[in-house]
Enzyme design. Sequence first.
Site, PDB file in Angstrom:
ATOM      1  N   THR A 180       0.832  -1.197   0.000  1.00  0.00           N
ATOM      2  CA  THR A 180       0.000   0.000   0.000  1.00  0.00           C
ATOM      3  C   THR A 180       0.866   1.246   0.000  1.00  0.00           C
ATOM      4  O   THR A 180       1.968   1.237   0.532  1.00  0.00           O
ATOM      5  CB  THR A 180      -0.954   0.018   1.211  1.00  0.00           C
ATOM      6  OG1 THR A 180      -1.747   1.201   1.178  1.00  0.00           O
ATOM      7  CG2 THR A 180      -0.186  -0.034   2.527  1.00  0.00           C
ATOM      8  N   ARG A 181       0.342   2.308  -0.606  1.00  0.00           N
ATOM      9  CA  ARG A 181       1.007   3.605  -0.551  1.00  0.00           C
ATOM     10  C   ARG A 181       0.054   4.660   0.025  1.00  0.00           C
ATOM     11  O   ARG A 181       0.353   5.839   0.012  1.00  0.00           O
ATOM     12  CB  ARG A 181       1.486   4.020  -1.945  1.00  0.00           C
ATOM     13  CG  ARG A 181       0.389   4.366  -2.930  1.00  0.00           C
ATOM     14  CD  ARG A 181       0.967   4.869  -4.246  1.00  0.00           C
ATOM     15  NE  ARG A 181       0.060   5.770  -4.910  1.00  0.00           N
ATOM     16  CZ  ARG A 181      -0.868   5.419  -5.780  1.00  0.00           C
ATOM     17  NH1 ARG A 181      -1.015   4.141  -6.085  1.00  0.00           N
ATOM     18  NH2 ARG A 181      -1.650   6.313  -6.350  1.00  0.00           N
ATOM     19  N   HIS A 200      -7.868   2.013   5.505  1.00  0.00           N
ATOM     20  CA  HIS A 200      -9.158   2.251   6.134  1.00  0.00           C
ATOM     21  C   HIS A 200      -9.803   0.906   6.486  1.00  0.00           C
ATOM     22  O   HIS A 200      -9.188  -0.152   6.299  1.00  0.00           O
ATOM     23  CB  HIS A 200     -10.071   3.107   5.251  1.00  0.00           C
ATOM     24  CG  HIS A 200     -10.185   2.632   3.833  1.00  0.00           C
ATOM     25  ND1 HIS A 200     -10.778   1.444   3.487  1.00  0.00           N
ATOM     26  CD2 HIS A 200      -9.764   3.197   2.659  1.00  0.00           C
ATOM     27  CE1 HIS A 200     -10.740   1.286   2.180  1.00  0.00           C
ATOM     28  NE2 HIS A 200     -10.128   2.328   1.647  1.00  0.00           N
ATOM     29  N   HIS A 251      -9.842  -1.921   3.961  1.00  0.00           N
ATOM     30  CA  HIS A 251      -8.528  -2.541   3.791  1.00  0.00           C
ATOM     31  C   HIS A 251      -8.272  -3.561   4.897  1.00  0.00           C
ATOM     32  O   HIS A 251      -7.733  -4.648   4.653  1.00  0.00           O
ATOM     33  CB  HIS A 251      -7.424  -1.479   3.834  1.00  0.00           C
ATOM     34  CG  HIS A 251      -7.344  -0.635   2.615  1.00  0.00           C
ATOM     35  ND1 HIS A 251      -7.138   0.721   2.656  1.00  0.00           N
ATOM     36  CD2 HIS A 251      -7.444  -0.953   1.303  1.00  0.00           C
ATOM     37  CE1 HIS A 251      -7.105   1.201   1.433  1.00  0.00           C
ATOM     38  NE2 HIS A 251      -7.293   0.207   0.594  1.00  0.00           N
ATOM     39  N   ARG A 286      -7.067  -3.872  -7.817  1.00  0.00           N
ATOM     40  CA  ARG A 286      -7.570  -3.362  -9.085  1.00  0.00           C
ATOM     41  C   ARG A 286      -6.689  -2.201  -9.516  1.00  0.00           C
ATOM     42  O   ARG A 286      -6.421  -1.293  -8.753  1.00  0.00           O
ATOM     43  CB  ARG A 286      -9.019  -2.914  -8.900  1.00  0.00           C
ATOM     44  CG  ARG A 286      -9.752  -2.533 -10.170  1.00  0.00           C
ATOM     45  CD  ARG A 286     -11.197  -2.154  -9.851  1.00  0.00           C
ATOM     46  NE  ARG A 286     -11.965  -1.873 -11.044  1.00  0.00           N
ATOM     47  CZ  ARG A 286     -11.982  -0.694 -11.659  1.00  0.00           C
ATOM     48  NH1 ARG A 286     -11.263   0.308 -11.171  1.00  0.00           N
ATOM     49  NH2 ARG A 286     -12.712  -0.510 -12.741  1.00  0.00           N
TER      50      ARG A 286
END
Length: 263
Positions: free
Chosen positions: A104-105, A109, A112, A198
Site C-alpha cells: 500500500t502507498r 481504512h 482494507h 484493481r
Amino acid sequence: ARHLKQGGEAALVDADGVLAAVIDVRNVYDRDVEREAHSVYGTGEEAHPGVAAIREMGEKYVAGPIHYTYPHDISGFPDDNLTPAETRARMDELGWDTVVGFQTRNPMHRAHFELTFRAAKENEANLLIHPVVGMTNPGDVNHYTRVRCYKAIMSYYPTNTAKLSLLPLAMRMAGPREALWHAIIRKNYGCTHFIVGRDHAGPGKDASGTPFYGPYEAQEMLQQYQDELGIKMVPFKLMGYVPEKSEYMPVDEAPEELEVKHM
C-alpha cells in the site's frame, strides 16, 4: 558523464545534497528514452509520472555496483524498517510458514483491514503489512503520516498474526510490470502470497482521460507468472459495507436482497 571512466567511482547524492552512495563505474552508455518508456510503461506520454521522471534525466546511464553510505534507517521508524533477512528472521521466530503480503502507498481504512484479514484467513496464512515509504505518486500522503496510521491499525489484528515492515522503495507506477516487481520483492521478504489490487500501481488516466492500464491487467500478468516466481497472487476483493449486518463484505458475496454501500 564525460569525466567518468570505467574503473572509476562516482558519488550519488540525495535531493538535499547528502552523499547517499558511491557507484563503481563499470559502464557509461547512451539512453534510449522512447524505447525505455514504451518497454517499461507501455506509453511515451509525459502525463505518466514514470515517463515524466525518465525524461528529466540526463543523456547517459552509468552502471556498476553501488555501495550505500546512508545509515540503516532513513524512514524515521527504525524499529519497523526491516531488511528482507530481518523480516524473514522475525517470521521464523513466530513460526510463520505461509505469509500474505499487502502493498500500500495510502493510509489503510476499515475496508482494507477487512480485506487483509479475510485474505489471511482464507489462505490459512499470516499477514505482512508492507507499505512503501519512498517516492510514490505525486499528491500521495507523506509516509510519516501513513506509518502512524499503519501502526495504529496493527493492534486490531489478532496477536502474532500480522506484522508491519516498511519498504524503502521508489514506485514507478508501471502497472502490470510493477506488480511483478512487487511480487518478487515480497518473495524476498518471505511472503508466499501477495495481494494485487484493481489497477495495481496504476497512475490514473492519460491526457485523453483513458486509464493507462486495464483494471485487471496487473492481476492477469502476475497470475500468468506466479508459478515461475514462486509466489501466489491473491486478488484484491472489492469490499462494501452492509448496514443490515453492520459489517464489511466482499461485494460479490453479499446477499442480493441486502443493501451494500461502497467507498
